[in-house]
Design an enzyme around this catalytic site. Structure first.
Site, PDB file in Angstrom:
ATOM      1  N   VAL A 103       0.837  -1.202   0.000  1.00 48.45           N
ATOM      2  CA  VAL A 103       0.000   0.000   0.000  1.00 48.45           C
ATOM      3  C   VAL A 103       0.878   1.261   0.000  1.00 48.45           C
ATOM      4  O   VAL A 103       0.399   2.354   0.254  1.00 48.45           O
ATOM      5  CB  VAL A 103      -0.938  -0.001   1.240  1.00 48.45           C
ATOM      6  N   HIS A 119      -4.618  -4.237  -2.200  1.00 45.42           N
ATOM      7  CA  HIS A 119      -5.027  -3.878  -0.835  1.00 45.42           C
ATOM      8  C   HIS A 119      -5.160  -2.365  -0.646  1.00 45.42           C
ATOM      9  O   HIS A 119      -5.114  -1.879   0.480  1.00 45.42           O
ATOM     10  CB  HIS A 119      -4.042  -4.471   0.186  1.00 45.42           C
ATOM     11  N   CYS A 127     -13.127   8.490   3.772  1.00 48.96           N
ATOM     12  CA  CYS A 127     -14.039   8.740   4.894  1.00 48.96           C
ATOM     13  C   CYS A 127     -14.919   7.508   5.096  1.00 48.96           C
ATOM     14  O   CYS A 127     -15.526   7.028   4.133  1.00 48.96           O
ATOM     15  CB  CYS A 127     -14.892   9.973   4.587  1.00 48.96           C
ATOM     16  N   CYS A 149     -13.515  13.782   8.285  1.00 44.02           N
ATOM     17  CA  CYS A 149     -13.952  14.265   6.973  1.00 44.02           C
ATOM     18  C   CYS A 149     -14.462  15.706   7.091  1.00 44.02           C
ATOM     19  O   CYS A 149     -15.270  16.008   7.975  1.00 44.02           O
ATOM     20  CB  CYS A 149     -15.055  13.338   6.468  1.00 44.02           C
ATOM     21  N   GLY A 189       8.790 -11.385  -2.854  1.00 42.12           N
ATOM     22  CA  GLY A 189       8.708 -10.934  -1.466  1.00 42.12           C
ATOM     23  C   GLY A 189       7.338 -10.981  -0.835  1.00 42.12           C
ATOM     24  O   GLY A 189       6.937 -10.021  -0.170  1.00 42.12           O
ATOM     25  N   THR A 190       6.642 -12.103  -1.016  1.00 41.46           N
ATOM     26  CA  THR A 190       5.377 -12.253  -0.277  1.00 41.46           C
ATOM     27  C   THR A 190       5.338 -13.620   0.385  1.00 41.46           C
ATOM     28  O   THR A 190       5.820 -14.603  -0.171  1.00 41.46           O
ATOM     29  CB  THR A 190       4.136 -12.062  -1.184  1.00 41.46           C
ATOM     30  N   ASN A 215      12.537 -14.746  -3.151  1.00 38.18           N
ATOM     31  CA  ASN A 215      12.270 -14.536  -1.724  1.00 38.18           C
ATOM     32  C   ASN A 215      13.521 -14.946  -0.952  1.00 38.18           C
ATOM     33  O   ASN A 215      14.302 -15.765  -1.427  1.00 38.18           O
ATOM     34  CB  ASN A 215      11.069 -15.385  -1.275  1.00 38.18           C
TER      35      ASN A 215
HETATM   36  P1  OAD Z   1       4.728 -10.634   4.799  1.00 33.49           P
HETATM   37  O1  OAD Z   1       5.350  -9.807   5.855  1.00 33.49           O
HETATM   38  O2  OAD Z   1       3.735 -11.660   5.209  1.00 33.49           O
HETATM   39  O3  OAD Z   1       5.860 -11.403   3.977  1.00 33.49           O
HETATM   40  C1  OAD Z   1       7.003 -10.746   3.491  1.00 33.49           C
HETATM   41  C2  OAD Z   1       7.785 -11.740   2.659  1.00 33.49           C
HETATM   42  O4  OAD Z   1       8.906 -11.070   2.112  1.00 33.49           O
HETATM   43  C3  OAD Z   1       8.329 -12.947   3.445  1.00 33.49           C
HETATM   44  O5  OAD Z   1       8.058 -14.139   2.719  1.00 33.49           O
HETATM   45  C4  OAD Z   1       9.832 -12.678   3.522  1.00 33.49           C
HETATM   46  O6  OAD Z   1      10.590 -13.888   3.522  1.00 33.49           O
HETATM   47  C5  OAD Z   1      10.057 -11.896   2.240  1.00 33.49           C
HETATM   48  N1  OAD Z   1      11.215 -10.985   2.245  1.00 33.49           N
HETATM   49  C6  OAD Z   1      11.689 -10.222   3.267  1.00 33.49           C
HETATM   50  N2  OAD Z   1      12.730  -9.475   2.866  1.00 33.49           N
HETATM   51  C7  OAD Z   1      12.916  -9.755   1.550  1.00 33.49           C
HETATM   52  C8  OAD Z   1      13.831  -9.280   0.572  1.00 33.49           C
HETATM   53  N3  OAD Z   1      14.772  -8.360   0.842  1.00 33.49           N
HETATM   54  N4  OAD Z   1      13.731  -9.791  -0.687  1.00 33.49           N
HETATM   55  C9  OAD Z   1      12.791 -10.711  -0.997  1.00 33.49           C
HETATM   56  N5  OAD Z   1      11.906 -11.193  -0.098  1.00 33.49           N
HETATM   57  C10 OAD Z   1      11.950 -10.718   1.156  1.00 33.49           C
HETATM   58  O7  OAD Z   1       4.127  -9.623   3.711  1.00 33.49           O
HETATM   59  P2  OAD Z   1       3.046  -9.898   2.570  1.00 33.49           P
HETATM   60  O8  OAD Z   1       3.170 -11.261   2.006  1.00 33.49           O
HETATM   61  O9  OAD Z   1       3.115  -8.765   1.626  1.00 33.49           O
HETATM   62  O10 OAD Z   1      -2.487  -7.119   4.064  1.00 33.49           O
HETATM   63  O11 OAD Z   1       1.706  -9.796   3.407  1.00 33.49           O
HETATM   64  C11 OAD Z   1       0.484  -9.947   2.742  1.00 33.49           C
HETATM   65  C12 OAD Z   1      -0.561  -9.091   3.387  1.00 33.49           C
HETATM   66  O12 OAD Z   1      -0.604  -9.357   4.790  1.00 33.49           O
HETATM   67  C13 OAD Z   1      -0.283  -7.589   3.317  1.00 33.49           C
HETATM   68  O13 OAD Z   1      -0.686  -7.015   2.104  1.00 33.49           O
HETATM   69  C14 OAD Z   1      -1.105  -7.064   4.453  1.00 33.49           C
HETATM   70  C15 OAD Z   1      -0.759  -8.094   5.510  1.00 33.49           C
HETATM   71  O14 OAD Z   1      -1.700  -8.272   6.496  1.00 33.49           O
HETATM   72  C16 OAD Z   1      -3.366  -6.284   4.599  1.00 33.49           C
HETATM   73  O15 OAD Z   1      -3.050  -5.453   5.424  1.00 33.49           O
HETATM   74  C17 OAD Z   1      -4.761  -6.471   4.092  1.00 33.49           C
END
Ligand code: OAD
Length: 250
Positions: A103, A119, A127, A149, A189-190, A215
């Protein structure tokens, strides 16, 4: 044999039509901690108390203590080398879209023009009463106990999807379309644990895309859908892929 960034560069060049699916790991080098593990936001704040829409509606002032901290980090952040490399890939005509769970708005600042914010965005406010949107600014953070608001005096919140809220339908439709249209999906990176966003790689794979994953550690995708896993920092690997392709960063 272990896949290298050279192999991945060749796949992207040969297949084209790549889409990136990104998460918090791509922004770590921009100074924004990820959500899970280590310095993760959810290690310090219980998401059910600070990121659920019911919690916000019950007590906006409490939730704004966390939102202020996050907003401050985001407003001060700049794109990482990984963001810049994705900007370069688009410029080179090799990346058709970025679907991001982030975000922070950093993909746009790195030059990507087709960014689907699954997201929402912390760079806007919305608001909760009338739905009016505006810019998230320093002033949004300074207003105590929380900003309201101008039109209806209800609480403003960042225009991000809280737990318990729907994914914006346009983001869902556009992301679904990209998952079906891409020939290469680059997951960056997720942790792949938050649904429905986490379904996107499964949809792309089912439609025949080659799945690349970058990752620092394996994820639930690695054994399930990933064809080529590159372990390491996105800010080292993505620029190396772009260099291999012979293009400059954005
Ligand atoms: P996470 O914090 O769950 O995961 C981050 C990922 O990035 C992990 O798998 C790490 O191993 C990896 N990582 C960390 N540093 C890195 C680097 N330098 N290079 C590559 N990879 C790296 O974050 P998200 O998967 O984005 O949603 O989380 C998903 C959602 O959960 C977010 O959008 C948010 C959260 O709750 C909402 O708020 C709705």
């Amino acid at each position: 044999m272990k896949t290298t960034h050279r192999d991945v560069a060749r796949i992207i060049r040969e297949k084209g039509e790549a889409v990136a699916f990104t998460g918090a790991g791509i922004s770590v080098e921009s100074g924004i901690p990820a959500f899970r593990g280590g310095q993760g936001l959810w290690e310090r704040y219980d998401p059910m108390e600070y990121a659920h829409i019911s919690a916000f509606m019950r007590n906006p002032a409490k939730v704004w203590t966390m939102l202020r901290e996050m907003g401050d980090v985001i407003l001060r952040s700049t794109p990482s080398p990984a963001h810049m490399a994705l900007g370069g890939l688009e410029k080179a005509g090799l990346l058709r879209a970025v679907v991001t769970q982030n975000v922070d708005g950093l993909h746009q600042l790195a030059g990507n023009t087709n960014v689907i914010e699954y997201h929402g965005s912390h760079r806007r406010t919305i608001c909760v009463g009338c739905g009016r949107t505006g810019a998230f600014t320093e002033e949004s953070m300074r207003t105590m106990p929380y900003p309201v608001c101008e039109r209806c005096q209800e609480a403003l919140k960042p225009d991000v999807v809280f737990f318990g809220e729907q994914i914006p339908s346009s983001a869902m439709l556009r992301a679904g379309h990209e998952a079906l249209a891409c020939r290469v999906l680059i997951i960056v990176g997720t942790s792949g644990v938050v649904y429905p966003a986490a379904e996107i790689p499964f949809a792309a794979k089912a439609n025949g895309a080659t799945v690349i994953e970058i990752n620092v550690e394996p994820t639930p995708y690695t054994d399930a859908v990933t064809d080529h896993f590159l372990q390491g920092s996105a800010s080292e690997i993505l620029p190396a892929i772009l260099d291999e392709l012979g293009f400059a960063r954005a």
